[in-house]
Design an enzyme around this catalytic site. Structure first.
Site, PDB file in Angstrom:
ATOM      1  N   LYS A   1       5.907 -15.775  -7.319  1.00  0.00           N
ATOM      2  CA  LYS A   1       7.059 -15.333  -6.525  1.00  0.00           C
ATOM      3  C   LYS A   1       8.314 -16.169  -6.756  1.00  0.00           C
ATOM      4  CE  LYS A   1       4.773 -12.601  -3.032  1.00  0.00           C
ATOM      5  NZ  LYS A   1       4.321 -12.469  -1.651  1.00  0.00           N
TER       6      LYS A   1
ATOM      7  N   ARG B   1      -3.995 -14.427  -2.617  1.00  0.00           N
ATOM      8  CA  ARG B   1      -3.670 -13.216  -3.384  1.00  0.00           C
ATOM      9  C   ARG B   1      -2.913 -13.649  -4.636  1.00  0.00           C
ATOM     10  NH1 ARG B   1       0.540  -9.815  -4.034  1.00  0.00           N
ATOM     11  NH2 ARG B   1       0.134  -7.594  -4.176  1.00  0.00           N
TER      12      ARG B   1
HETATM   13  C1  7PJ Z   1       2.077  -9.628  -0.782  1.00  0.00           C
HETATM   14  C2  7PJ Z   1       1.438  -8.410  -0.600  1.00  0.00           C
HETATM   15  C3  7PJ Z   1       1.723 -10.727   0.069  1.00  0.00           C
HETATM   16  C4  7PJ Z   1       0.140  -9.249   1.115  1.00  0.00           C
HETATM   17  C5  7PJ Z   1       2.878  -8.239  -2.188  1.00  0.00           C
HETATM   18  C6  7PJ Z   1       4.087  -9.670  -5.172  1.00  0.00           C
HETATM   19  C7  7PJ Z   1       4.810  -8.858  -4.161  1.00  0.00           C
HETATM   20  N1  7PJ Z   1       0.469  -8.215   0.330  1.00  0.00           N
HETATM   21  N2  7PJ Z   1       1.953  -7.549  -1.493  1.00  0.00           N
HETATM   22  N3  7PJ Z   1       0.748 -10.478   0.994  1.00  0.00           N
HETATM   23  N4  7PJ Z   1       2.967  -9.513  -1.796  1.00  0.00           N
HETATM   24  N5  7PJ Z   1      -0.805  -9.097   2.049  1.00  0.00           N
HETATM   25  O1  7PJ Z   1       2.905  -9.551  -5.395  1.00  0.00           O
HETATM   26  O2  7PJ Z   1       4.777 -10.512  -5.806  1.00  0.00           O
HETATM   27  O3  7PJ Z   1       2.249 -11.845   0.004  1.00  0.00           O
HETATM   28  S1  7PJ Z   1       3.857  -7.509  -3.455  1.00  0.00           S
END
Ligand code: 7PJ
Length: 272
Positions: free
Chosen positions: A216, A250
């Protein structure tokens, strides 16, 4: 006494984007075949969960039609289910996509809106699967324009507590709820770092904590590096989050993160 909090059940969620304009994958996994290949690689690399998303949430992104989101995600979920029983998370905010995804074999609903959009809380409750409730200030279109908080930790925690209450009221049991501070979603770099430092406080919510910082902007800003050069920064923050009490990380780079977190897990076993 150890000052570390290491979850005994630390897990890695591997990101599978099916959007052509995803801000971390840049459309690399646009077509079905490459998304399926990518999913297989993440499974082999040791992912505990796959998170399948068909709607881009990059800052400034436009919403996607439901039919298109289904076309991107449902055949992929079906194909993964044919080869593996790995838990599958569907990253969506549309009740129709939630239903189709769970029907195709998804086991978890990941909602960046924390199930605040019309019909989504009811759909998730009806489907009876675990949910991840994420904090976001504003909307994906405008969230990074000027995020402001008096006390980012208190506000994120209060928001998550109220969404947990809403989920409980809708009939979702506590053991089916995961909370996420939403790194990068309506937050400056300072806000993100403050939340990371205080991740342990979020454990007081009484549910597992998911953290998503992989590749990010906060990493890009600190390192001054483009998205394809953020692996070491991503591993560093994954390790920090794991040592501060996150339960699920994640990430995009699953193999590397699995190794990094194996070291954290080993430390957790010694100190506990
Ligand atoms: C997140 C997400 C996060 C959860 C994305 C990216 C942006 N879902 N979906 N938490 N980020 N739960 O992957 O850079 O931080 S999309």
């Amino acid at each position: 006494m150890s000052r570390l909090t290491i979850s005994p059940d630390l897990r890695v969620m591997g990101v599978v984007n099916t959007t052509p304009d995803s801000f971390s994958d840049g459309g690399q996994f646009e077509c079905f075949e490459s998304a399926l290949d990518h999913s297989k690689r993440l499974i082999e690399a040791g992912a505990d969960i796959l998170d399948i998303g068909g709607e881009s949430t990059r800052p400034g992104a436009r919403p996607v039609e439901e039919a298109e989101e289904r076309e991107r995600t449902i055949p992929l979920i079906q194909a993964i289910r044919e080869i593996s029983n790995i838990p599958i998370s569907i990253d969506t905010n549309k009740p129709g996509v939630m239903r189709a995804a769970v029907d195709a074999g998804a086991n978890l609903i990941n909602s960046i809106w924390a199930l605040r959009l019309p019909g989504s809380l009811e759909a998730a409750a009806e489907l009876g699967v675990p949910v991840c409730l994420m904090h976001m200030q504003g909307t994906p279109e405008t969230m990074q324009q000027n995020p402001v908080y008096d006390d980012v930790v208190a506000e994120v925690k209060d928001f998550l507590a109220s969404r947990i209450d809403a989920a409980l009221d809708a009939g979702i049991p506590q053991e089916h709820i995961i909370a996420d501070p939403g790194f990068g979603f309506g937050k400056t770099i300072e806000h993100n770092l403050t939340l990371l430092r205080s991740l342990g406080e979020l454990r007081q919510l009484g549910v597992p904590i998911l953290a998503g910082m992989s590749r990010k902007g906060m990493i890009g800003t600190i390192l001054n590096k483009p998205v394809e050069q953020r692996l070491y920064g991503s591993l560093s923050v994954a390790v920090m989050a794991a040592m501060l009490g996150a339960d699920i990380l994640r990430v995009h780079d699953v193999a590397e993160t699995v190794d990094a977190l194996a070291m954290v897990k080993a430390l957790g076993r010694v100190s506990s």
